[in-house]
Write an enzyme that holds these catalytic residues in place. Structure first.
Site, mmCIF file in Angstrom:
data_model
loop_
_atom_site.group_PDB
_atom_site.id
_atom_site.type_symbol
_atom_site.label_atom_id
_atom_site.label_comp_id
_atom_site.label_asym_id
_atom_site.label_seq_id
_atom_site.Cartn_x
_atom_site.Cartn_y
_atom_site.Cartn_z
ATOM 1 N N ARG A 28 -20.867 -16.285 -27.967
ATOM 2 C CA ARG A 28 -21.482 -14.967 -28.142
ATOM 3 C C ARG A 28 -22.156 -14.856 -29.514
ATOM 4 O O ARG A 28 -22.138 -13.823 -30.165
ATOM 5 C CB ARG A 28 -20.434 -13.852 -27.979
ATOM 6 C CG ARG A 28 -19.632 -13.902 -26.663
ATOM 7 C CD ARG A 28 -20.502 -14.151 -25.444
ATOM 8 N NE ARG A 28 -19.756 -14.049 -24.201
ATOM 9 C CZ ARG A 28 -19.591 -15.066 -23.335
ATOM 10 N NH1 ARG A 28 -20.114 -16.265 -23.574
ATOM 11 N NH2 ARG A 28 -18.939 -14.865 -22.213
ATOM 12 N N ALA A 64 -21.444 -11.594 -31.870
ATOM 13 C CA ALA A 64 -20.063 -11.087 -31.887
ATOM 14 C C ALA A 64 -19.489 -11.044 -33.300
ATOM 15 O O ALA A 64 -18.293 -10.836 -33.472
ATOM 16 C CB ALA A 64 -19.181 -11.964 -31.004
ATOM 17 N N GLU A 114 -23.942 -6.410 -39.503
ATOM 18 C CA GLU A 114 -24.318 -6.611 -40.909
ATOM 19 C C GLU A 114 -25.578 -7.476 -41.001
ATOM 20 O O GLU A 114 -26.471 -7.222 -41.821
ATOM 21 C CB GLU A 114 -23.169 -7.275 -41.676
ATOM 22 C CG GLU A 114 -21.926 -6.399 -41.763
ATOM 23 C CD GLU A 114 -20.843 -7.044 -42.608
ATOM 24 O OE1 GLU A 114 -20.797 -6.752 -43.819
ATOM 25 O OE2 GLU A 114 -20.056 -7.849 -42.072
ATOM 26 N N GLU A 134 -13.843 -4.706 -37.495
ATOM 27 C CA GLU A 134 -13.063 -5.118 -38.669
ATOM 28 C C GLU A 134 -11.872 -4.189 -38.865
ATOM 29 O O GLU A 134 -10.784 -4.615 -39.234
ATOM 30 C CB GLU A 134 -13.935 -5.059 -39.940
ATOM 31 C CG GLU A 134 -14.969 -6.153 -40.053
ATOM 32 C CD GLU A 134 -16.298 -5.788 -39.401
ATOM 33 O OE1 GLU A 134 -16.314 -4.904 -38.525
ATOM 34 O OE2 GLU A 134 -17.309 -6.403 -39.756
ATOM 35 N N ARG A 137 -9.122 -5.232 -36.798
ATOM 36 C CA ARG A 137 -8.686 -6.630 -37.013
ATOM 37 C C ARG A 137 -7.973 -6.789 -38.356
ATOM 38 O O ARG A 137 -7.665 -7.897 -38.778
ATOM 39 C CB ARG A 137 -9.876 -7.587 -36.977
ATOM 40 C CG ARG A 137 -10.754 -7.486 -35.744
ATOM 41 C CD ARG A 137 -10.523 -8.605 -34.736
ATOM 42 N NE ARG A 137 -11.462 -8.472 -33.633
ATOM 43 C CZ ARG A 137 -11.137 -8.084 -32.401
ATOM 44 N NH1 ARG A 137 -9.873 -7.807 -32.107
ATOM 45 N NH2 ARG A 137 -12.035 -7.991 -31.461
HETATM 46 C C1 1HE Z 1 -15.583 -15.557 -30.319
HETATM 47 C C2 1HE Z 1 -15.947 -14.357 -30.939
HETATM 48 C C3 1HE Z 1 -15.763 -14.251 -32.336
HETATM 49 C C4 1HE Z 1 -16.369 -14.181 -28.829
HETATM 50 N N1 1HE Z 1 -15.232 -15.309 -32.982
HETATM 51 N N2 1HE Z 1 -15.044 -16.566 -31.002
HETATM 52 N N3 1HE Z 1 -15.827 -9.814 -34.035
HETATM 53 C C5 1HE Z 1 -15.100 -9.244 -33.047
HETATM 54 O O1 1HE Z 1 -13.998 -8.778 -33.247
HETATM 55 C C6 1HE Z 1 -15.713 -9.297 -31.680
HETATM 56 C C7 1HE Z 1 -14.943 -10.244 -30.787
HETATM 57 N N4 1HE Z 1 -15.624 -10.516 -29.532
HETATM 58 C C8 1HE Z 1 -15.641 -9.629 -28.493
HETATM 59 O O2 1HE Z 1 -15.177 -8.509 -28.581
HETATM 60 C C9 1HE Z 1 -16.272 -10.104 -27.214
HETATM 61 O O3 1HE Z 1 -16.318 -11.535 -27.243
HETATM 62 C C10 1HE Z 1 -17.722 -9.588 -26.976
HETATM 63 C C11 1HE Z 1 -17.671 -8.075 -26.683
HETATM 64 C C12 1HE Z 1 -18.620 -9.841 -28.184
HETATM 65 C C13 1HE Z 1 -18.353 -10.346 -25.776
HETATM 66 O O4 1HE Z 1 -17.495 -10.255 -24.650
HETATM 67 P P1 1HE Z 1 -17.648 -11.310 -23.457
HETATM 68 O O5 1HE Z 1 -16.716 -10.864 -22.360
HETATM 69 O O6 1HE Z 1 -19.092 -11.485 -23.105
HETATM 70 O O7 1HE Z 1 -17.185 -12.742 -24.044
HETATM 71 P P2 1HE Z 1 -15.689 -13.309 -24.295
HETATM 72 O O8 1HE Z 1 -15.132 -13.812 -22.992
HETATM 73 O O9 1HE Z 1 -14.872 -12.339 -25.046
HETATM 74 O O10 1HE Z 1 -15.968 -14.533 -25.277
HETATM 75 C C14 1HE Z 1 -16.586 -15.731 -24.848
HETATM 76 C C15 1HE Z 1 -16.182 -16.814 -25.788
HETATM 77 O O11 1HE Z 1 -16.681 -16.527 -27.110
HETATM 78 C C16 1HE Z 1 -14.660 -16.913 -25.937
HETATM 79 O O12 1HE Z 1 -14.359 -18.273 -26.225
HETATM 80 P P3 1HE Z 1 -13.824 -19.277 -25.063
HETATM 81 O O13 1HE Z 1 -13.569 -20.556 -25.784
HETATM 82 O O14 1HE Z 1 -12.595 -18.611 -24.507
HETATM 83 O O15 1HE Z 1 -14.939 -19.359 -24.050
HETATM 84 C C17 1HE Z 1 -14.384 -16.088 -27.161
HETATM 85 O O16 1HE Z 1 -13.180 -16.456 -27.790
HETATM 86 C C18 1HE Z 1 -15.581 -16.445 -28.029
HETATM 87 N N5 1HE Z 1 -15.848 -15.408 -29.023
HETATM 88 N N6 1HE Z 1 -16.446 -13.529 -30.002
HETATM 89 C C19 1HE Z 1 -14.886 -16.421 -32.318
HETATM 90 N N7 1HE Z 1 -16.121 -13.178 -33.034
HETATM 91 C C20 1HE Z 1 -18.350 -11.121 -43.122
HETATM 92 S S1 1HE Z 1 -17.071 -10.278 -42.479
HETATM 93 C C21 1HE Z 1 -17.500 -9.874 -40.866
HETATM 94 C C22 1HE Z 1 -16.265 -9.495 -40.146
HETATM 95 C C23 1HE Z 1 -16.464 -9.415 -38.675
HETATM 96 O O17 1HE Z 1 -17.521 -9.695 -38.160
HETATM 97 S S2 1HE Z 1 -15.089 -8.911 -37.808
HETATM 98 C C24 1HE Z 1 -15.650 -8.738 -36.182
HETATM 99 C C25 1HE Z 1 -15.388 -9.983 -35.380
#
Ligand code: 1HE
Length: 261
Positions: A28, A64, A114, A134, A137
């Protein structure tokens, strides 16, 4: 159009417009260290012929945010260094010298939001949504969000998003300042390129004034801002391109201002 792809990013340049694509759809477009380093490199090394950039994401989501699997055990010093890497990369985007237009769809969350905020214009497809997970988390923004997002949406809205997990959709997002343009699903990239072609027609010095001087003037105390404005205005109007454009209007060779509603 020749595309250079070095996972997790792809770059193509077409007639002065660079298309920079986040290319980790399986994850993503989560931003890992390679993505951040790649963005910094691309925006530092833009060829001089590039006059505008469109930043977009492959797959169903723009981004994401931070790749959470990248969040190893970091002590405070390492966390500080990591955030500063993001700052450096996003500053390269903001100050790359030409307008950057982000095309948003699906999730535009955390560090993805961001990143979008470091562009100069944003186009959102219907279906895009904004979140700052964030808050839930147990972390804080670290990619410049606390500086750039309040300028777009205000401190109170950002605080609410992080305290309560509140999200916003693309339609609402236009009126709240997340994006300036709304596009139909699948039509965002074309709209972004159309806007890029439009801004690329401006005199380069005008675009420089808008992306480098205007934000600093807006952040200055009024007296400093007014002086900076006069200096920028004097430099811009003295350029031969400005003289040519003014002469074209007076000679009735340039278009009038048209309001398309
Ligand atoms: C990821 C990440 C990620 C997906 N890091 N691997 N960001 C978040 O807290 C958002 C986290 N992600 C989500 O809430 C959802 O993935 C989405 C709403 C973005 C998309 O949902 P979906 O159903 O299309 O995908 P999915 O099934 O959740 O994810 C598909 C794969 O991408 C899955 O990996 P897989 O190996 O199981 O296939 C997920 O683990 C992976 N994936 N998002 C790592 N963020 C400078 S500081 C900034 C601080 C932040 O940005 S905190 C916010 C982090």
């Amino acid at each position: 159009m020749l595309e250079r792809r070095s996972e997790p990013l792809a770059v193509a340049i077409d007639d002065g417009i660079a298309l920079v694509r986040l290319a980790r759809p399986d994850k993503r477009n989560a931003l890992d260290s390679a993505s951040i380093a790649g963005l910094e490199r691309i925006f530092t090394e833009l060829p001089p012929a590039v006059r505008a950039v469109v930043l977009h994401g492959e797959g169903d989501h723009f981004s994401a945010g931070l790749d959470l699997s990248d969040l190893e055990e970091r002590d405070a010093a390492a966390g500080l260094a990591h955030s500063r890497l993001w700052h450096r990369a996003f500053e390269r985007i903001e100050h790359c010298g030409v307008p950057v237009i982000a095309v948003l769809h699906g999730a535009v969350v955390g560090g993805g939001l961001e990143l979008a905020a470091s562009a100069h214009l944003r186009v959102a497809e219907r279906g895009a949504f904004y979140a700052l997970p964030e808050g839930s988390r147990g972390i804080f923004v670290g990619g410049g969000g606390s500086v750039r997002l309040p300028r777009l949406i205000g401190v109170a809205r950002m605080m609410d998003m992080m305290l309560t997990g509140r999200t916003y959709g693309a339609e609402e997002g236009v009126s709240l300042g997340f994006s300036q343009y709304l596009a139909e699903p699948g039509a965002g990239l074309a709209k972004g390129v159309e806007l890029a072609r439009r801004v690329a027609e401006n005199a380069p010095l005008t675009n420089f004034a808008l992306i480098e001087a205007l934000p600093r003037i807006a952040d200055s105390d009024p007296a400093t801002g007014l002086l900076l404005e006069s200096l920028m205005s004097a430099v811009a109007q003295a350029a031969p391109e400005a003289k040519d454009r003014l002469r074209a209007f007076l000679d009735k060779r340039a278009g009038k201002v048209v309001h398309r509603g």
